[in-house]
Design a protein around this motif. Structure first.
Motif, PDB file in Angstrom:
ATOM      1  N   UNK A 164      19.855   3.114 -14.738  1.00  0.00           N
ATOM      2  CA  UNK A 164      18.709   2.621 -15.495  1.00  0.00           C
ATOM      3  C   UNK A 164      18.698   1.110 -15.572  1.00  0.00           C
ATOM      4  N   UNK A 165      19.835   0.503 -15.688  1.00  0.00           N
ATOM      5  CA  UNK A 165      19.886  -0.960 -15.735  1.00  0.00           C
ATOM      6  C   UNK A 165      19.375  -1.533 -14.420  1.00  0.00           C
ATOM      7  N   UNK A 166      19.806  -0.886 -13.351  1.00  0.00           N
ATOM      8  CA  UNK A 166      19.344  -1.378 -12.045  1.00  0.00           C
ATOM      9  C   UNK A 166      17.811  -1.273 -11.924  1.00  0.00           C
ATOM     10  N   UNK A 167      17.297  -0.120 -12.434  1.00  0.00           N
ATOM     11  CA  UNK A 167      15.821   0.050 -12.377  1.00  0.00           C
ATOM     12  C   UNK A 167      15.115  -0.956 -13.276  1.00  0.00           C
ATOM     13  N   UNK A 168      15.703  -1.209 -14.454  1.00  0.00           N
ATOM     14  CA  UNK A 168      15.100  -2.177 -15.361  1.00  0.00           C
ATOM     15  C   UNK A 168      15.062  -3.563 -14.767  1.00  0.00           C
ATOM     16  N   UNK A 169      16.100  -3.833 -13.985  1.00  0.00           N
ATOM     17  CA  UNK A 169      16.144  -5.145 -13.342  1.00  0.00           C
ATOM     18  C   UNK A 169      15.039  -5.286 -12.307  1.00  0.00           C
ATOM     19  N   UNK A 170      14.666  -4.106 -11.755  1.00  0.00           N
ATOM     20  CA  UNK A 170      13.592  -4.157 -10.747  1.00  0.00           C
ATOM     21  C   UNK A 170      12.204  -4.323 -11.356  1.00  0.00           C
ATOM     22  N   UNK A 171      12.064  -3.915 -12.623  1.00  0.00           N
ATOM     23  CA  UNK A 171      10.740  -3.968 -13.262  1.00  0.00           C
ATOM     24  C   UNK A 171      10.304  -5.404 -13.489  1.00  0.00           C
ATOM     25  N   UNK A 172       9.024  -5.664 -13.151  1.00  0.00           N
ATOM     26  CA  UNK A 172       8.431  -6.975 -13.391  1.00  0.00           C
ATOM     27  C   UNK A 172       7.753  -6.936 -14.762  1.00  0.00           C
TER      28      UNK A 172
END
Length: 850
Positions: free
Chosen positions: A171-179
């Motif tokens: 989830x952290x990795x996905x959050x990092x991808x979110x603009x």
């Protein structure tokens, strides 16, 4: 009715409708279009970002499976069948919490880190291929309690290599991808189990959204979804994308307000600018319209009101009024002046019409159609029919119960025919007036009034009381019937009878005065109780007829017998009322009286007086005519006696002359003189016979020519035949001639017949003379005298002879304005023609030779 609104409000409404509302509508359309563009942009951005997320998830899981494959390879190389896992294998991927080796009975043979050996694994994988297994539903880790995902791989010997994937790191990795500003990310497995969610508590509680509208619409194949959040009830825009490796669903969600916020901010700014512009424009228009239209129109309206109040001099429009308004004002003022003039004329005409209608003797009414209600009735109705006969709002046939039953239906039919067919009607009918039930005759004349379309909208009626006229007509009819046939004394009897019938009285008297001044009278006719009564001379003293002789008119409406107790006839007949007038001749001299009497009081004095006056004029003229006729007959008898005496004296004088000539002719001496005297004596006898026939005849103006000629010819034949057997044949019609024609005609026949006896039968013992006389339809008299003697000398012109006889014949024919012709033989024949109907003036004979 709603009162009209002010012009300013109308202008505001016009500005609002035609300026502001179209602008707002344009902004609304622009907002809808911008919202649609924002959603399309969100969909495009979501597609790009979701593709990246899908790719990342697939790469992330593929890396995790690749690590398990590496562990599998390492385990196969290092363990040589050992069930121990080297600890170093965890260094391959720090995202794993634990790697476990599980036999086919589900027991953990080895784990890294260790500590779970011998424990039951208890999980079933639900996705993946034949070698790659995944339990997509997050479960809490038994050691850390954090959410993990289990992936696995089957290896040789029926063993299962399983690993706990760190979901928080994922989830952290996905959050990092979110603009920032791109929305929120939700990942679920194929059954709606949350794998990642902005609210991790829902993931921790293993929440499932498989029943939500978002998941159902994505399951139906939708990629761009508009749903309402069940918790915040706000509208959300979501894009859904599946993963091919695990069957996960990736949702990128953003509130609709955030999606539309840029468009709404732009539209808000645009709306504010437009509203500001429209407000400024409306204010400008309001001020301009108020100055150039509202105030001039208000001033114009006030000027119009001033014109309406008659203040033509003080009414002036606003100084800022346009030329058009000024032209309208001045045109309206001119029109108002004309209208005011027409109103004054109309008011005067209406007043004249009102006075005419209110003072006319006829009843004027207006009936509305098709309702049949009376909208106007003139005041004369109260005097003629009473106040209850015709009221406003009632219909004429509601009053038909007051019309005589024999006339009611005919009147109703005429009124309906006039209303339906639009024709003029004229009807006479009777109205029964309370309280005594007196029948009065009315004449109704109704005229249809049509509207602009030609439809009959009302009836105008004139109702006239013709009772007196009908009674007068009836009296005149009685008088005409009385004077039509009777002659002599029957005339006065008929006049008395019809006078009583006309006035509906029991007695009528016509008397003539027998002395001057009048003290006694002789009745010419006395009618009573339907029969003629005895006529005897009576004294005028102490009688109502004596009052008539004194005053000219006498009226006793009641108590007649008590007023004249010495009048025996009044007492015997039990008479109650009396009305009499004096009869005057053409010079105004009283010659008698005419009166009516009745056994009941006389009510209608005016009518009785009028009828009596009419009858009195006719009776007086008849009395005077008969007196003049008697005087004329007496004078004519005297003149007739005198005229007969004159003719008798003329005849005697002519006979004396004839006798003197006979005495002179009988003396011996000169035969030629004797012949001339004899011929002259015959001529004198011819004229004397005319006068003899006149005084013997009943008609002193004409002579029966047949009888006169027979007498004359027989005398001549006896005196002039000289012993010859002369036959006289006469064919004479019954012709009467006036004296001025009879004398010349007798002299002509005397001369021609004398010539025939003297010359036609010389040297003959016998002969025949024929005389024919006739008259045709045109009054032409033809006289033919023919003998069978020697004939007239052919070389002799009878018009130019020197003998006195033929000269006398030609002259007398000319006096008759006739003609004479000599007809061919045998014998001598003369034809004489003249008009018997023309009066011929006597002409002197002095132009003839002796």
């Amino acid at each position: 009715m709603t009162p009209p609104r002010p012009l300013s409000r109308l202008l505001n409404r016009v500005i609002l409708l035609w300026l502001v509302l179209p602008g707002l509508f344009a902004i609304f359309i622009l907002g809808v279009f911008g919202l649609h563009r924002m959603i399309d942009n969100f969909a495009s951005d979501s597609k790009v970002f979701a593709s990246s997320i899908v790719r990342y998830v697939e790469v992330y899981l593929d890396d995790a499976f690749s690590h398990l494959e590496a562990v599998e390879t390492q385990y196969a190389a290092l363990s040589k069948g050992s069930d121990k896992l080297p600890l170093s294998m965890l260094s391959f991927d720090p995202h794993f919490h634990k790697i476990m080796l599980v036999n086919d009975q589900g027991r953990i043979l080895a784990s890294s880190p260790s500590g779970d050996e011998g424990e039951h694994f208890g999980l079933d994988f639900d996705a993946g291929g034949a070698d790659r297994l995944i339990l997509s539903r997050p479960v809490p880790s038994q050691e850390t309690g954090s959410l993990v995902l289990y992936i696995g791989r089957r290896i040789e010997g029926g063993l299962l290599l399983a690993g706990e994937l760190d979901l928080e790191a994922f989830q952290r990795h996905l959050s990092a991808l979110l603009v920032p500003g791109k929305g929120s990310l939700i990942i679920t497995d194929a059954f709606g189990n949350l794998i990642t969610h902005p609210d991790m508590r829902r993931v921790m509680t293993q929440d499932n959204i498989g029943g939500d509208a978002l998941f159902r619409k994505a399951d139906q194949g939708g990629q761009l979804i508009l749903v309402r959040d069940q918790h915040s009830h706000s509208l959300l825009v979501a894009s859904a994308w599946p993963t091919s490796l695990t069957g996960w669903r990736i949702f990128l969600i953003k509130p609709l307000a955030d999606v539309a916020k840029p468009a709404f901010m732009f539209l808000g700014a645009l709306l504010a600018a437009v509203l500001l512009f429209f407000c400024a424009l409306a204010l400008f228009l309001r001020l301009s319209l108020n100055r150039h239209i509202v105030l001039p129109l208000a001033s114009f309206a006030e000027a119009m009101r001033s014109l309406a109040r008659g203040e033509q001099e003080t009414s002036t429009p606003h100084q800022a009024s346009s030329q058009e308004l000024l032209r309208v004002f001045y045109s309206f003022r001119a029109m108002a002046l004309r209208v005011r003039k027409r109103e004054r004329e109309l008011t005067a005409s209406r007043e004249r019409f009102r006075q005419l209608v209110e003072n006319m003797e006829e009843i004027f009414s207006i009936m509305e159609l098709p309702s049949g209600k009376l909208t106007y009735v003139s005041p004369a109705v109260k005097q003629i029919l009473g106040p209850n006969f015709a009221k406003l709002g009632m219909r004429p046939w509601d009053c038909l119960d007051m019309v005589h039953h024999e006339d009611a239906q005919r009147l109703r039919n005429s009124l309906e025919r006039s209303g339906w067919m639009g024709v003029q009607i004229e009807e006479e009918f009777r109205v029964i007036q309370p309280p005594h039930g007196e029948a009065r005759w009315m004449r109704l004349r109704a005229y249809p009034v049509r509207d602009a379309s030609g439809k009959v909208g009302s009836l105008v009626g004139f109702l006239q009381d013709i009772t007196d006229k009908r009674r007068m007509d009836e009296a005149l009819r009685h008088m005409v019937r009385a004077t039509a046939a009777p002659v002599g004394e029957e005339f006065f009897a008929a006049m008395a009878q019809h006078l009583a019938e006309a006035l509906e009285t029991s007695h009528a008297l016509i008397g003539t005065y027998t002395d001057t001044p009048p003290t006694r009278a002789m009745p010419l006719a006395f009618w009573g109780r339907g029969r003629p009564l005895r006529k005897e001379e009576y004294s005028l003293q102490d009688t109502p007829c004596g009052l008539v002789a004194q005053k000219g008119v006498a009226l006793v409406q009641s108590g007649l017998s008590e007023a004249f107790p010495r009048a025996r006839t009044l007492q015997n007949e039990n008479l109650e009322s009396f009305l009499g007038v004096t009869l005057h001749d053409s010079h105004g001299k009283p010659i008698g009286h005419i009166a009516v009497m009745d056994e009941k009081p006389l009510l209608d004095e005016a009518r009785a007086r009028s009828v009596l006056t009419i009858f009195s004029a006719r009776v007086a003229s008849e009395i005077e005519r008969r007196a003049a006729l008697s005087s004329m007959e007496a004078s004519l008898a005297e003149k007739e006696i005198l005229l007969k005496e004159v003719h008798h004296r003329v005849k005697n004088n002519l006979q004396v002359v004839s006798s003197l000539m006979s005495l002179q002719a009988s003396s011996k001496g000169n035969p030629e003189l004797t012949t001339l005297l004899t011929e002259s004596r015959n001529r004198v006898q011819a004229m004397a016979l005319v006068h003899e026939e006149i005084y013997k005849s009943t008609d002193l103006a004409r002579i029966d020519l047949s009888r006169y000629l027979r007498h004359l010819l027989n005398i001549l034949l006896a005196n002039m035949s000289n012993g010859r057997a002369v036959t006289l044949r006469l064919d004479i019609q019954d012709i009467s001639l006036p004296v001025n024609l009879a004398v010349p005609c007798g002299l002509i026949i005397n001369e021609l017949f004398t010539n025939a006896l003297k010359h036609a039968f010389a040297n003959h013992d016998r002969g025949e003379v024929r005389i024919d006389m006739s008259r045709n339809e045109d009054g032409l008299v033809t006289l033919t005298l023919r003998d069978d003697g020697v004939g007239f000398p052919p070389d002799l012109d009878f018009r130019a002879t020197e003998t006195l006889g033929m000269q006398l014949v030609v002259s007398l024919v000319r006096q008759l304005d006739g003609s004479i012709d000599l007809l061919p033989g045998p014998g001598t024949a003369f034809a004489i023609r003249f008009q018997a109907g023309q009066a011929v003036a006597e002409q002197p004979l002095g132009h003839m030779n002796n």
